[in-house]
Design an enzyme around this catalytic site. Sequence first.
Site, PDB file in Angstrom:
ATOM      1  N   ARG A  39       0.871  -1.379  -0.106  1.00  0.00           N
ATOM      2  CA  ARG A  39       0.013   0.024   0.209  1.00  0.00           C
ATOM      3  C   ARG A  39       1.002   1.265   0.089  1.00  0.00           C
ATOM      4  O   ARG A  39       1.887   1.234   0.933  1.00  0.00           O
ATOM      5  CB  ARG A  39      -0.782  -0.122   1.330  1.00  0.00           C
ATOM      6  N   LYS A  94       2.014  -7.705   4.781  1.00  0.00           N
ATOM      7  CA  LYS A  94       1.479  -6.453   4.145  1.00  0.00           C
ATOM      8  C   LYS A  94       2.838  -5.250   4.281  1.00  0.00           C
ATOM      9  O   LYS A  94       3.357  -5.507   5.390  1.00  0.00           O
ATOM     10  CB  LYS A  94       0.289  -5.802   4.900  1.00  0.00           C
ATOM     11  N   GLY A 102     -16.666   3.361  -3.374  1.00  0.00           N
ATOM     12  CA  GLY A 102     -15.051   3.427  -3.564  1.00  0.00           C
ATOM     13  C   GLY A 102     -15.009   2.630  -5.048  1.00  0.00           C
ATOM     14  O   GLY A 102     -15.180   1.560  -5.143  1.00  0.00           O
ATOM     15  N   VAL A 123     -11.159  -2.636  -7.620  1.00  0.00           N
ATOM     16  CA  VAL A 123     -12.214  -3.472  -7.307  1.00  0.00           C
ATOM     17  C   VAL A 123     -13.430  -3.157  -7.528  1.00  0.00           C
ATOM     18  O   VAL A 123     -14.366  -3.751  -8.172  1.00  0.00           O
ATOM     19  CB  VAL A 123     -11.833  -3.993  -5.875  1.00  0.00           C
ATOM     20  N   THR A 125     -14.832   9.370  -3.046  1.00  0.00           N
ATOM     21  CA  THR A 125     -14.586  10.630  -2.436  1.00  0.00           C
ATOM     22  C   THR A 125     -13.430  11.517  -3.757  1.00  0.00           C
ATOM     23  O   THR A 125     -13.186  12.624  -3.416  1.00  0.00           O
ATOM     24  CB  THR A 125     -13.729  10.730  -1.346  1.00  0.00           C
ATOM     25  N   ASN A 147     -10.427  -3.797   2.900  1.00  0.00           N
ATOM     26  CA  ASN A 147      -9.759  -4.661   3.620  1.00  0.00           C
ATOM     27  C   ASN A 147     -10.184  -3.698   5.222  1.00  0.00           C
ATOM     28  O   ASN A 147     -10.219  -2.675   5.202  1.00  0.00           O
ATOM     29  CB  ASN A 147      -8.293  -4.637   3.816  1.00  0.00           C
TER      30      ASN A 147
HETATM   31  N1  PHE Z   1      -4.123  -6.350  -2.283  1.00  0.00           N
HETATM   32  C1  PHE Z   1      -4.457  -7.786  -2.101  1.00  0.00           C
HETATM   33  C2  PHE Z   1      -5.363  -7.938  -0.813  1.00  0.00           C
HETATM   34  O1  PHE Z   1      -5.526  -7.083  -0.097  1.00  0.00           O
HETATM   35  C3  PHE Z   1      -3.024  -8.251  -1.905  1.00  0.00           C
HETATM   36  C4  PHE Z   1      -2.588  -9.126  -3.000  1.00  0.00           C
HETATM   37  C5  PHE Z   1      -2.797  -9.202  -4.293  1.00  0.00           C
HETATM   38  C6  PHE Z   1      -1.570 -10.293  -2.579  1.00  0.00           C
HETATM   39  C7  PHE Z   1      -2.419 -10.002  -5.279  1.00  0.00           C
HETATM   40  C8  PHE Z   1      -1.249 -10.924  -3.629  1.00  0.00           C
HETATM   41  C9  PHE Z   1      -1.334 -10.939  -5.071  1.00  0.00           C
HETATM   42  O2  PHE Z   1      -5.642  -9.194  -0.664  1.00  0.00           O
END
Ligand code: PHE
Length: 374
Positions: A46, A82, A185, A189, A209, A266
Site C-alpha cells: 500500500r 503487508k 469506492g 475492485v 471521494t 480490507n
Molecule cells: N491487495 C491484495 C489483498 O489485500 C493483496 C495481493 C494481491 C496479494 C495480489 C497477492 C497478490 O488481498
Amino acid sequence: MCLSLDALLTDWNGETLVVRRDAPSGAWIFVAVHSTQLGPSAGGTRMKTYGRLEDAAQDALRLSAAMTLKFAVPRIARGGGKAVIHIPAALAPEERRGVLLRYGALVQSLGGQFSTGPDVGTSADDMNVIAETAAPYVFGRTPSAGGAGASGPATALGVFTGIEVACERVFGTASLAGRRVLVQGMGSVGTALAVRLDAAGAEVLYHDTDEAAVAAARDLPFATFVPADAVYGTACDVFAPCALGGTLNAASIPRLNCRAVVGGANNQLGAPDDAERLRARGILYAPDYVVNVGGAMAIPGMEQDGWSLEEADEAVRDRVRAALRQVFEDAESSGTTPETAARRLAATHLAGAGSPQETDATRSMTAQTRNGHP
Ligand code: PHE
C-alpha cells in the site's frame, strides 16, 4: 486517538516488523509479517500519505493480520503480511521509481519470508518496477512483463460471489437481477465489481471521494452517482464497501439502509463491536477477508501454480462461496456474528497447521526494527 508504538505492537501479535527510512524520498517503509504458520507470508504493498507515522504503522500491522485470516479461511498455504510505503507527498515519476526499487531490495533481503502484490496506491506497472529488485518475490506484474496482471478483477469476482451468497441467505435466491447494490469506492475492485453487477442485472449505485475516480466512473453509463452525505442512508439491498477501511462504525452503521454488507475493502469494521452492531440492526455482514481473497488467491495461483484464468476464476468462486456459506451457517448455529464465526474458522485452520495461534501461550512476537539507508 494516537496509539503508542507499545500499544500497536502489543495488540498485533505478529512475527516481524521491518521499518526502513528511505532517506532520498523521505518515505517510511513498513513490512509487517504477521504469520508464517501456514507458509511464507504474502500481502499487497500500500502506498499513500498518512497523517502520522503511527497511522502508517498501524495500517501495515492491521492489514498484515487480515491477510493471515484471508489465507487461513480457505486454507491457502501462505501466511499474512503487508507492506506500507508512507510517502510524504505525491512523488515525481523518477522519485517514485527510486522508492519502489529500494523497497524491492528490502523485500529481496527478507529472502522470501514476504512476497508482495498490488494494493491501494500501487498497480501492476509498479509491480514490474518492484520486481526489478525483488524478484521472485513479487506477484501481479503486467502480462507483458510475464505476470498475471491486475488483481482487482479477481478480487471483484470473489466479492460478487459473496454478494450472491448473502442474497441467497437474505432473499432466498442468489440471483442479482433487480437487486440494488451501492458500491463505496470505485478503485480497481469497485469498478470491476460494478461491471459484473450490471452484467448480472443488478442496479448499481456508487460513490467515490476522489474526483478522478468519479470522472472515470461516468464511463459506466449504467451506474448512478450517490453524493457523500447519502452514501450510508440510501436504500439498497447490498452495501459494498470497496474503499479504505473503517467505514463500518458507530456513526455509519445506525444510518445503513440495506439488508447485507459485502465488499472488497480490507478492515471494514472500525472496531470489533461493530460486527455486533450490524447484527443488532438485522444486517447480514460478510467478513471482508472471507470475500476479498480473490486477488491474493488467483494471481499467485496463475503465476506460481500454473492455473489458467478459468481455473483461477473457478477457484475464487468455489472457495468464496463455500467459505461464506459455512461462516453464515456457523454464525447462525452458534448464535454469534459472522465475524466471530469466520475468526473461529481461521483459528481452526491455523491450529490444524501446527500449534494453535492466538493463545497466550503461543503468543510470541519478535519485533525487528531496522533503520537503514539504501
Ligand atoms: N491487495 C491484495 C489483498 O489485500 C493483496 C495481493 C494481491 C496479494 C495480489 C497477492 C497478490 O488481498
